[in-house]
Design an enzyme around this catalytic site. Structure first.
Site, PDB file in Angstrom:
ATOM      1  N   HIS A 135       1.155  -1.273  -0.085  1.00 28.91           N
ATOM      2  CA  HIS A 135       0.061   0.307   0.251  1.00 28.91           C
ATOM      3  C   HIS A 135       0.856   1.772  -0.172  1.00 28.91           C
ATOM      4  O   HIS A 135       2.311   1.532   0.290  1.00 28.91           O
ATOM      5  CB  HIS A 135      -1.274  -0.242   1.399  1.00 28.91           C
ATOM      6  CG  HIS A 135      -0.749  -0.552   2.684  1.00 28.91           C
ATOM      7  ND1 HIS A 135       0.647   0.766   3.077  1.00 28.91           N
ATOM      8  CD2 HIS A 135      -0.633  -1.025   3.522  1.00 28.91           C
ATOM      9  CE1 HIS A 135       0.978   0.784   3.968  1.00 28.91           C
ATOM     10  NE2 HIS A 135       0.206  -0.589   4.709  1.00 28.91           N
ATOM     11  N   CYS A 143       3.295  -4.510   6.816  1.00 24.22           N
ATOM     12  CA  CYS A 143       2.793  -4.351   5.371  1.00 24.22           C
ATOM     13  C   CYS A 143       3.797  -4.063   4.410  1.00 24.22           C
ATOM     14  O   CYS A 143       4.724  -3.795   5.097  1.00 24.22           O
ATOM     15  CB  CYS A 143       1.677  -3.794   5.247  1.00 24.22           C
ATOM     16  SG  CYS A 143       0.303  -4.148   5.800  1.00 24.22           S
TER      17      CYS A 143
END
Length: 323
Positions: A135, A143
């Protein structure tokens, strides 16, 4: 030197350059044409923690994949090694298939795609966690975080390939570039058996320039095998009878790579002292320079239009490979 890097990056990361809905730019389309590929052709993603880089590969007319572009990663969390449980801050390592349903154009981190962790093998091994993404913004708790501009380009590229008929694209997430030398530098790490399995898939792609067929049995990934009775029912049960999909020449090259690792691991050389030195993940050296010069608040504003601060900036500055 840091000032020069910061000035250059602040120009390429200007928020005015980030579209609200990511679209392929004319520059990207022209670059694809120069490299013998098209926006519609299949795509593959490779991620490397230690180097803090994400690669986009595109298929050419022959079906072989070639490196299209490498993106510096702004932040990842945890240490080298796979994610095994929710809350461990580990970014996943392994092989994942991402379909259109896993793309999120309205992510709180600008745009994102879900890796699909835990995959079928990881579920069978009892690994837990959810919503592990690639992202925007420079914040990570498991992440892989890119700049808004970077994830915007990546998102537009993969979305176009999926919209053009590719059912899903493969993501290969690695602890580092899996050379024999890097393997030897980490030879004391308890994840080495798992990493040797990942290297089999890494080498298969490097040699064939085609995404390896990924199966799971015996509690591990298995690559480029045709199973006599179809794909294994259980990822943890013993592997059923199968045949190698690769010809003898390619199989021999894979064996050569395995022998190089055996020799490197057997050599009487000390393991790297930095192998377990991560405090909490890393950051590409180009962003580290901005963080050192401008501080986390200014950097967060440079790389993203969202309001998320740089996650654990002190840990990012402690990245042993970010020098």
């Amino acid at each position: 030197m840091i000032a020069a890097v910061g000035a250059a990056l602040s120009g390429c990361l200007a928020l005015d350059d980030v579209a609200q809905t990511p679209q392929l730019s004319s520059t990207i389309k022209s670059e694809m044409a120069r490299k013998g590929t098209t926006p519609e052709s299949p795509v593959l993603v490779r991620i490397f923690k230690q180097e803090s880089e994400l690669e986009i590969w595109k298929a050419d007319k022959s079906g072989n994949f070639a490196l299209f572009k490498t993106y510096p990663m702004c932040r990842w969390s945890g240490k080298l090694g796979p994610k095994t449980k929710i809350g461990d801050r580990q970014a996943p390592e392994g092989f994942y298939a991402v379909s259109a349903s896993q793309l999120n154009p309205k992510s709180q981190y600008y745009v994102s795609f879900n890796l699909g962790y835990p995959n079928r093998l990881e579920q069978a091994l009892g690994y837990t966690g959810e919503a592990l993404m690639v992202h925007g913004a420079c914040s990570s708790s498991g992440c892989y975080a890119m700049t808004d501009k970077g994830i915007g380009e990546i998102y537009a590229i993969v979305a176009k390939a999926l919209d053009s008929g590719q059912p899903s694209f493969q993501v290969q997430a690695y602890p580092f570039r899996m050379t024999a030398q890097n393997m030897a530098a980490h030879k004391g790490d308890p994840n080495m058996p798992f990493w040797r399995t990942l290297k089999e898939g890494y080498d298969a792609f490097t040699i064939t320039r085609r995404p390896p067929k990924v199966s799971a049995c015996g509690g591990r990934y298995v690559f480029n095998r045709n199973f006599t009775a179809g794909e294994p029912d259980s990822p943890v049960a013993s592997c059923p009878p199968s045949t190698d999909m690769l010809d003898a020449t390619l199989s021999a090259r894979l064996q050569t790579e395995e022998s190089k690792v055996d020799a490197a691991l057997a050599a009487d050389l000390p393991a790297s002292s930095t192998m377990s030195a991560y405090v909490d993940g890393g950051m590409h050296k180009s962003f580290r320079a901005i963080l050192q010069q401008a501080g986390p608040k200014t950097m967060a504003a440079k790389v993203s239009g969202t309001k998320y601060p740089v996650s654990r900036p002190e840990a990012a500055l402690a990245d042993p490979f970010g020098q």
